[in-house]
Design an enzyme around this catalytic site. Structure first.
Site, PDB file in Angstrom:
ATOM      1  N   PRO A  80       0.854  -1.203   0.000  1.00 36.77           N
ATOM      2  CA  PRO A  80       0.000   0.000   0.000  1.00 36.77           C
ATOM      3  C   PRO A  80       0.885   1.247   0.000  1.00 36.77           C
ATOM      4  O   PRO A  80       1.302   1.740   1.042  1.00 36.77           O
ATOM      5  CB  PRO A  80      -0.792  -0.134   1.306  1.00 36.77           C
ATOM      6  CG  PRO A  80       0.099  -0.930   2.201  1.00 36.77           C
ATOM      7  CD  PRO A  80       0.891  -1.847   1.328  1.00 36.77           C
TER       8      PRO A  80
ATOM      9  N   ASP B 201       6.158   2.626   1.528  1.00 35.84           N
ATOM     10  CA  ASP B 201       5.214   1.622   2.001  1.00 35.84           C
ATOM     11  C   ASP B 201       4.557   2.165   3.274  1.00 35.84           C
ATOM     12  O   ASP B 201       5.213   2.329   4.299  1.00 35.84           O
ATOM     13  CB  ASP B 201       5.961   0.319   2.288  1.00 35.84           C
ATOM     14  CG  ASP B 201       5.034  -0.841   2.639  1.00 35.84           C
ATOM     15  OD1 ASP B 201       3.893  -0.574   3.056  1.00 35.84           O
ATOM     16  OD2 ASP B 201       5.467  -2.000   2.516  1.00 35.84           O
ATOM     17  N   HIS B 202       3.248   2.414   3.196  1.00 31.53           N
ATOM     18  CA  HIS B 202       2.558   3.040   4.327  1.00 31.53           C
ATOM     19  C   HIS B 202       2.409   2.089   5.511  1.00 31.53           C
ATOM     20  O   HIS B 202       1.994   2.512   6.602  1.00 31.53           O
ATOM     21  CB  HIS B 202       1.176   3.526   3.878  1.00 31.53           C
ATOM     22  CG  HIS B 202       0.818   4.870   4.429  1.00 31.53           C
ATOM     23  ND1 HIS B 202       1.024   5.212   5.746  1.00 31.53           N
ATOM     24  CD2 HIS B 202       0.268   5.963   3.839  1.00 31.53           C
ATOM     25  CE1 HIS B 202       0.607   6.451   5.953  1.00 31.53           C
ATOM     26  NE2 HIS B 202       0.149   6.938   4.804  1.00 31.53           N
ATOM     27  N   ARG B 203       2.762   0.822   5.331  1.00 34.04           N
ATOM     28  CA  ARG B 203       2.695  -0.111   6.448  1.00 34.04           C
ATOM     29  C   ARG B 203       3.851   0.077   7.428  1.00 34.04           C
ATOM     30  O   ARG B 203       3.727  -0.242   8.607  1.00 34.04           O
ATOM     31  CB  ARG B 203       2.716  -1.561   5.937  1.00 34.04           C
ATOM     32  CG  ARG B 203       1.513  -1.951   5.093  1.00 34.04           C
ATOM     33  CD  ARG B 203       1.710  -3.349   4.524  1.00 34.04           C
ATOM     34  NE  ARG B 203       2.876  -3.422   3.637  1.00 34.04           N
ATOM     35  CZ  ARG B 203       3.276  -4.531   3.016  1.00 34.04           C
ATOM     36  NH1 ARG B 203       2.587  -5.654   3.177  1.00 34.04           N
ATOM     37  NH2 ARG B 203       4.335  -4.518   2.224  1.00 34.04           N
TER      38      ARG B 203
END
Length: 513
Positions: free
Chosen positions: A302, A483-485
């Protein structure tokens, strides 16, 4: 009676299970020595020559150019010479005779492949790509040889935002290789042996365009065929057309795979559009690996993107001063930015990680973020085989000058298709200088399994407010996809701002590093 020995396609490393056979360098009936290159294969990593672990006479070639071969399956059969001295084998050393004969029964082939993989895991000493026996003598031992250190290249170029000539690989497509580059690629001409005439890249170019090298007189030293000779033949209006001209390979005539596909598909019609199909190009090698990596990145990560315009005037002026003082040793702009990136990753280590999902003992999925002690900085390089990302190992420990040297060396290595799996698959963060292609900005795809990529656009003269007054400055755009994680926007923005500040005030920040 001397038994024929079968050499199985070796484990190519990094979990690769197949390779495309590009070209045979020997033919049935040829006498070969230990460590002599017998074939060129292309993997998802690079184009390499496979050396023979046996000396003797070539009995059979198991495959045709263009064919996909599985690791552990027969590659070549060799009949040892009756007199070991003729093959260059030392009498005081045992000769390996454990590999079974080729059998047409599929069960025996499968058993041989499994035996090979078992020996490989146990360290049997079967020849690997880039290995070989010590000293190049015809000695076959059961110990794994030491891997040679990849040679450093001195003639290469690196990326630059203002001077694209430093890593603008796009421009290299329009110019010939230098005599020095060709000298590195060419080997001594061997009459009747196409494999000893030209480099793998030039052979591949000739194959793709249907150029017959068997009757070509080269313009290089001793009649060596150079890249410019093949390009001249391609552009020449005289002779057979590319679509009908066969390719000579290892004393055999083989129709090019791409040409056959084009001739077949030219007669077919696409059902969806109603248009005639001109070509069908198989997705193989590097292009196949890149496609799979990009698809997985977009499917699993994401991602989010942040960007900022940066006044790079001070950095451009700093490099101009260094280049004036020492024209040959001034680091390129990409090297300076690489130095700022590694410093920024120390302050924002979340962007130098890997997101991993594992199956736990209960059958569910456990997730973790893996951090690293150091930075392996990758940089995107466009080559004639596609986009590749070599990485500078422990880049956080290098100065801008040493980073510049590594960028030049790795750029030369990937252009020649000689990069090792470690050089192509060990990065933890990627730097992408797409400004050399005249692009201002881009939301790049993260190089899976990394978690971030920083893009650099071209530098333009733009109006900019300086101390409340309008001025013309050198402005570029930085784009960070992450990566927004692994982190939130605040961390990504903090890192991007750190690099931007370093570009705008390079002298003060370099003194603190």
């Amino acid at each position: 009676m001397t038994e024929t020995r079968v050499f199985l396609l070796p484990d190519l490393g990094e979990g690769l299970t197949e390779a495309e056979l590009l070209n045979w360098l020997v033919a049935p009936g040829d006498e070969i020595r230990v460590d002599q290159p017998i074939a060129e294969v292309e993997t998802a990593k690079s184009v390499v020559e496979v050396p023979s672990p046996y000396a003797g006479t070539v009995a059979e070639l198991h495959g045709e150019p263009g064919q996909i071969l599985d690791v552990g399956k027969p590659l070549i059969s060799v009949t040892p010479l009756a007199d070991p001295k003729e093959a260059g084998t030392r009498l005081d050393e045992p000769v390996e005779t454990e590999t079974p004969l080729v059998d047409s029964v599929e069960a025996k082939e499968a058993a041989a492949a499994e035996t090979y993989r078992t020996e490989e895991r146990a360290g049997s000493g079967n020849v690997l790509i880039g290995y070989g026996t010590p000293g190049g003598t015809a000695i076959v031992r059961r110990t794994r040889p030491r891997r040679a250190t990849p040679p450093a290249s001195t003639g290469s170029s690196t990326s630059s935002l203002v001077e694209p000539v430093e890593t603008n690989l796009k421009g290299s497509e329009d110019k010939l290789t230098t005599p020095a580059d060709d000298a590195l690629l060419l080997r001594t001409r061997v009459p009747g042996k196409l494999g000893g005439v030209i480099s793998p890249l030039v052979r591949r170019m000739a194959k793709e365009h249907g150029v017959d090298l068997g009757h070509m007189q080269g313009s290089g030293e001793s009649g060596l065929i150079m890249r410019r000779d093949v390009e001249a033949a391609i552009n020449s209006p005289v002779g057979e057309s590319v679509e009908t001209q066969p390719t000579v390979s290892a004393n055999r005539v083989v129709e090019p795979v791409e040409t056959q596909a084009a001739e077949t598909s030219a007669q077919s019609i696409d059902a969806r559009t109603g248009l005639g199909i001109t070509t069908r190009t198989p997705v193989r090698g590097v292009r196949k690996a890149v496609a799979a990596n990009m698809a997985r990145s977009r499917a699993e990560i994401p991602e989010a993107t942040v960007w900022v315009d940066v006044d790079a005037t001070a950095l451009v002026e700093l490099r101009a001063e260094l280049k004036k003082a020492d024209p040959h040793n001034a680091p390129g702009l990409l090297a300076f930015i690489a130095r700022f990136v590694t410093a920024g990753l120390k302050n924002y280590p979340e962007l130098n990680t890997r997101f991993v999902g594992n199956e736990d003992s209960a059958g569910g999925e456990s997730q973790e973020i893996v951090a690293f002690d150091g930075v392996n900085l990758g940089f995107a390089a466009q080559t004639d085989r596609g986009l590749v990302v070599p990485s500078i190992r422990n880049a956080d420990q290098l100065s801008a000058r040493k980073l510049d040297a590594e960028i030049k060396r790795l750029t030369a290595v990937v252009r020649e298709g000689k990069a090792t799996p470690a050089e192509l698959g060990s990065g933890t963060f990627t730097l992408n200088n797409y400004g050399v292609f005249g692009v201002d900005g881009s939301a790049a795809i993260i190089n899976y399994p990394e978690v971030a990529i920083l893009g650099i656009g071209r530098i333009l003269d733009k109006p900019w407010a300086v101390n409340g007054e309008l001025a013309i400055r050198k402005v570029t755009e930085l784009t960070l996809t992450f990566d927004h994680r692994v982190c939130d926007g605040g961390t990504a923005a903090g890192f991007l701002r750190y690099v931007a500040d370093a570009i705008e005030a390079p002298t003060s920040l370099l003194s603190d590093m």
